[in-house]
Design a protein around this motif. Structure first.
Motif, mmCIF file in Angstrom:
data_model
loop_
_atom_site.group_PDB
_atom_site.id
_atom_site.type_symbol
_atom_site.label_atom_id
_atom_site.label_comp_id
_atom_site.label_asym_id
_atom_site.label_seq_id
_atom_site.Cartn_x
_atom_site.Cartn_y
_atom_site.Cartn_z
ATOM 1 N N ALA A 91 2.274 11.362 -5.583
ATOM 2 C CA ALA A 91 2.136 10.883 -6.956
ATOM 3 C C ALA A 91 2.687 9.484 -7.163
ATOM 4 C CB ALA A 91 2.829 11.856 -7.916
ATOM 5 N N ALA A 92 3.716 9.121 -6.399
ATOM 6 C CA ALA A 92 4.349 7.812 -6.606
ATOM 7 C C ALA A 92 3.527 6.669 -6.035
ATOM 8 C CB ALA A 92 5.738 7.800 -5.978
ATOM 9 N N LEU A 93 2.549 6.976 -5.176
ATOM 10 C CA LEU A 93 1.815 5.894 -4.497
ATOM 11 C C LEU A 93 0.304 6.033 -4.571
ATOM 12 C CD1 LEU A 93 3.989 5.591 -1.252
ATOM 13 C CD2 LEU A 93 3.921 3.982 -3.160
ATOM 14 N N LEU A 94 -0.218 7.189 -4.929
ATOM 15 C CA LEU A 94 -1.665 7.430 -4.934
ATOM 16 C C LEU A 94 -2.129 7.810 -6.329
ATOM 17 C CD1 LEU A 94 -4.302 7.735 -3.258
ATOM 18 C CD2 LEU A 94 -3.675 10.149 -2.942
ATOM 19 N N HIS A 95 -3.142 7.094 -6.819
ATOM 20 C CA HIS A 95 -3.701 7.371 -8.143
ATOM 21 C C HIS A 95 -4.292 8.774 -8.173
ATOM 22 C CE1 HIS A 95 -6.087 6.906 -11.808
ATOM 23 N NE2 HIS A 95 -5.411 5.795 -12.056
#
Length: 925
Positions: free
Chosen positions: A683-687
């Motif tokens: 979640a912190a890096l992938l839309h």
């Protein structure tokens, strides 16, 4: 239709109590709007409305990337890093960060799978995964187990394979370093392992040998049956996967990650360094994550600031080191703004007292001084209230830290209006029929006082009206800026000046009508006798050619000085380095060359595909090779590779991708986007749509111009990379530090724009005013242009002097041009209006007489007004912030030059017009 402002003055004198009651009621209504004021003390309040800001908002909304860095700073001496005790202390610091109960729910895994970064955890990761000596035990045991399998017969095979499986459990996996591991780790023999770390050696060769040995167990030369080979393959397959994962981890540069926690200049000989070492914990500072409204940023900052202090106390107690300190941007925000707020209060109070003292020396009366000062304060309060009402009806009037100087600015400028009115009323009293016999101001009859108040206020109002609308348009020109806070700033100042003007021509004459004046001698109350300075100015006005030549000659060195003027937008200059948290901020920016928050490269494309992976790798290679990047960039595929050992499903999917399985990419997409565990990880890096990912990195971003240049270089790098990536993806850059630099750049552009707009507007207004007064467009053009020229000379002189004296254009002094024009026109209008009045009263006089009388009356009032304005701005020299001090000094120079140009240049340049007016009045007689 009569002039409504003159009518307001008439009513104030005829029915002063009614006017005061109405004014008080209006002020109360306006002030009540203060409840609707909105404040945004975050840096977002300074951001412009552009694509970079929009992208950052998208990033923070989608990825919750609004983070803060809790850093513990430990100062060490040379050689301390070669001591085991130092490493134990660093480990305790990092463990305490991880275990802190207040920060635990808000930890943000910015560093791959972990929220912490420190030298101790870096060494543990390196020793666990790459250190040859540390790995010898499990390497040897695994080799022994392999050979036992090789030498086992059919009956011994099961037992030997079971032993091999047991030994494979000791193959290290990439795991976040826990607080428990940090406290238990043995950092002994520092010199030995530091030498190995510096050598760059790892266990790639040993792993390759193990893989060869394992693969040979069931090879064609193994003399095993097919059934035995199947047993061996079933056992060794997962082990081979583990070893391949370990082989991939050998490419990680742990040394660079470890050394990123010490100053950049110390990294050539790190183990003998002296200075600060930082240990970092990343947390979210998004108010929504804390269960608050998204506007409650201040509350979250205050919580983080308080928790950081509590954390530091525990760490100091645990380590016995009282010299440790913490830094976070929440602490920085609270510490710096709290001091700034206190300073603004001190500056405003000092300005009030100084201006009151200057007014008293001009008036020699406490009551008139109180009238002007109190009415100015009421106008400032009403200004804030009206701003609140505008916000209530939908006009953006959000206040931020830039507005803290508004009270000082309005006090310094606004007091002038009351000063002009009171002095002109006294002048009218002295020139009245009763003025020859009256000894004190109290001796005048009520009718004489009313007449003087009416005439003095109206005569002053003519010049004030012209000046106020010129000032208002000048400040309203900030509405053309791309920066909303500048738009609000200009609007609030314009509103404030207008309200001060209204009170000066209504409430002030009403108060002077109702309350009898002090028994002050008339000669002391109004000094209009022609003195040596007035005579000197009169004589000088008779030599326009000489004055013009001197003025032009002075412009030549000023032009040279202007060329030496440099832009000096240094973010550090906006802070008080005597505040410990500010000093730490500058230290981190200078010595560690880190940005306040991560910078982001946004890749839009088919992320979860072979082409997307290749595009990501090309982008990482390009930015990692850039000298502008400090530390190690971090992104999605780093996270995936590091997480494989923790998630068997992910590891199997990645193996399938390596083996070219047709559904592997679809499986990866489902796991990262739909599976609860996978989504928490990504979640912190992938839309959430799988079509966008982030790469975060650090860079030096303290100097605004260097940051603008950095942005341009990275954008060029991304553009070149974009041409070569295998898919149609796009690459963009954003980050708070970049936007701050862009904001500073936009402030410069907006201020230059405002100076030009103010200059043009003033010229148009001067031409319009003189055309209306003369009822002749040609005369209006000529008089307006002549009045405008000295103002432009003042701007040139101010910038030239700044260049010669080494002053830089900074976020405060960049407005000096517009302010000099906006306020300097007041003097020009006052003096030209008075000169024309003198000609009208005495058309048979000479140029010298007109100038002497104007200088002795309005000139004296202008001097007092300039003194109050300069005094108000001079208070800024008490500030701890260099830009505010420079602004105060530059503006004192600007006001002085504006006054001198009006008293010296305008009379000389106006000679032809005054003679023409005299001739016209004589013909009318």
């Amino acid at each position: 239709m009569g002039n409504p402002f003159f009518a307001l003055t008439e009513k104030s004198v005829e029915r002063p109590k009614t006017v005061l009651a109405c004014v008080f009621l209006v002020l109360m209504v306006l002030s009540s709007g203060g409840m609707y004021l909105k404040f945004d003390n975050s840096e977002d309040g300074f951001f412009p409305d552009n694509e970079t800001v929009t992208l950052l908002n998208e990033i923070e909304d989608e990825y919750q990337a609004s983070v803060d860095f809790i850093r513990v700073i430990d100062e060490v001496n040379e050689g301390d890093l070669q001591l085991e005790t130092t490493w134990q202390q660093l480990a305790i610091i990092e463990a305490e960060l991880l275990e802190d109960e207040k920060f635990l729910p808000y930890q943000y895994p910015l560093f791959g799978t972990q929220a912490n970064s420190g030298m101790a955890s870096g060494v543990i990761q390196w020793q666990t995964l790459q250190d040859v000596e540390y790995a010898q035990e499990w390497l040897n045991n695994l080799n022994i187990s392999i050979e036992l399998v090789r030498s086992s017969n059919s009956t011994e095979l099961d037992e030997s394979l079971s032993g091999l499986t047991s030994q494979s459990d000791y193959i290290p996996a990439f795991q976040p370093v826990t607080a428990e591991k940090l406290k238990q780790w043995n950092f002994s023999e520092t010199e030995s392992w530091q030498t190995r770390l510096d050598s760059g050696s790892n266990i790639t060769a040993e792993i390759d040998e193990l893989l060869w040995r394992i693969n040979s167990l069931a090879g064609f030369n193994s003399n095993r049956t097919n059934e035995e080979r199947g047993q061996i393959f079933a056992t060794t397959g997962p082990i081979i996967g583990q070893l391949n994962m370990m082989k991939g981890l050998q490419e990680i540069d742990f040394r660079e990650s470890i050394l990123s926690n010490i100053p950049l200049d110390e990294r050539a000989d790190p183990w003998n360094m002296s200075g600060p070492i930082i240990t970092t914990l990343v947390i979210s500072n998004d108010p929504v994550v804390y269960g608050s409204d998204e506007s409650d940023f201040d509350k979250v900052q205050n919580d983080i600031d308080r928790w950081s202090a509590e954390l530091l106390s525990r760490i100091q107690e645990e380590t016995g080191d009282d010299e440790l300190r913490t830094f976070s941007f929440a602490q920085f925000g609270v510490g710096s703004t709290a001091t700034l707020g206190k300073e603004i209060g001190i500056l405003t109070g000092s300005a009030f007292l100084l201006l009151a003292l200057i007014l008293w020396f001009n008036f020699r009366s406490k009551r008139e001084t109180a009238y002007v000062m109190v009415l100015t304060i009421f106008a400032i309060i009403a200004t804030y209230g009206l701003s609140g009402w505008l916000e209530f009806i939908g006009v953006n009037m959000v206040f931020n830290a830039a507005m803290n100087s508004i009270p000082v600015l309005l006090l310094a400028i606004g007091v002038d209006y009351g000063l002009h009115v009171v002095l002109r009323i006294r002048e009218e009293l002295k020139n009245s029929d009763e003025g020859k016999s009256a000894e004190t101001l109290r001796d005048f009859s009520i009718e004489a006082r009313k007449m003087a108040i009416r005439r003095g206020t109206i005569f002053t109002s003519i010049a004030l009206l012209i000046a106020i609308f010129t000032d208002m348009i000048g400040f309203l020109s900030f509405r053309f800026s791309a920066l909303s806070f500048l738009q609000v700033f200009g609007t609030v100042i314009a509103i404030g000046l207008f309200l001060i003007y209204i009170l000066s021509i209504s409430a002030l004459p009403a108060l002077m009508t109702i309350i009898p004046p002090k028994r002050l001698a008339v000669d002391k109350a109004s000094k209009i006798e022609i003195g040596p300075i007035a005579r000197g100015l009169g004589k000088l006005s008779m030599q326009p050619l000489k004055v013009g030549i001197i003025a032009v000659l002075l412009l030549i060195p000023m032009f040279i000085g202007f060329q030496q003027l440099e832009v000096g937008f240094e973010q550090r200059d906006q802070f008080d380095p005597s505040i410990p948290v500010v000093a730490d901020f500058i230290l981190l920016s200078d010595e560690f060359q880190s940005s306040r928050s991560p910078l982001y490269i946004v890749y839009d494309g088919d992320v979860l595909s072979s082409e997307g992976w290749a595009s990501w790798n090309m982008t990482m290679t390009a930015i990692s090779a850039s000298p502008d990047i400090t530390g190690v960039p971090n992104g999605l595929w780093d996270l995936i590779q590091e997480s494989r050992t923790q998630h068997d499903t992910l590891d199997q999917i990645m193996n399938d991708i390596d083996n070219g399985a047709s559904d592997a990419w679809s499986d990866l997409s489902d796991w990262l986007l739909i599976n609860e565990t996978g989504r928490q990880l990504s979640a912190a890096l992938l839309h959430s749509n799988g079509q966008q990912t982030l790469i975060s990195f650090q860079a030096t971003t303290l100097d605004w111009q260097a940051t603008v240049d950095l942005t341009e270089r990275i954008e060029k790098l991304l553009s070149d990379t974009e041409q070569n990536i295998p898919d149609d993806g796009t690459l963009r850059i954003s980050g708070r530090s970049l936007i701050n630099a862009q904001t500073t750049s936009d402030v410069a552009a907006s201020s230059i724009q405002s100076t030009a707009i103010v200059a043009i507007v003033i010229l148009i207004m001067l031409v319009s005013i003189h055309s209306f007064r003369q009822k002749d467009v040609q005369q209006g053009l000529a008089r307006g242009f002549v009045s405008w020229i000295p103002l432009m000379m003042v701007v040139c002189w101010v910038y030239g002097i700044m260049g010669f004296t080494g002053y830089n254009i900074n976020p405060q002094t960049v407005t000096i041009g517009a302010l000099s024009l906006g306020l300097g026109v007041d003097y020009a209008v006052h003096f030209t209006t008075r000169l024309e009045e003198e000609v009208e009263h005495n058309p048979r006089g000479t140029q010298q007489e007109w100038v002497e009388n104007a200088s002795a009356t309005t000139g004296r009032a202008m001097f007092g007004a300039a003194l109050t304005t300069a005094g108000g701005f001079a208070v800024l020299n008490l500030s701890a912030l260099l830009p505010l001090r420079l602004f105060g000094q530059a503006f004192v120079v600007a006001i002085t030059l504006a006054l001198l140009s009006s008293l010296i240049l305008i009379p000389a340049f106006y000679t032809k017009f005054l003679n023409r007016d005299a001739q016209k009045y004589l013909e009318e007689e």
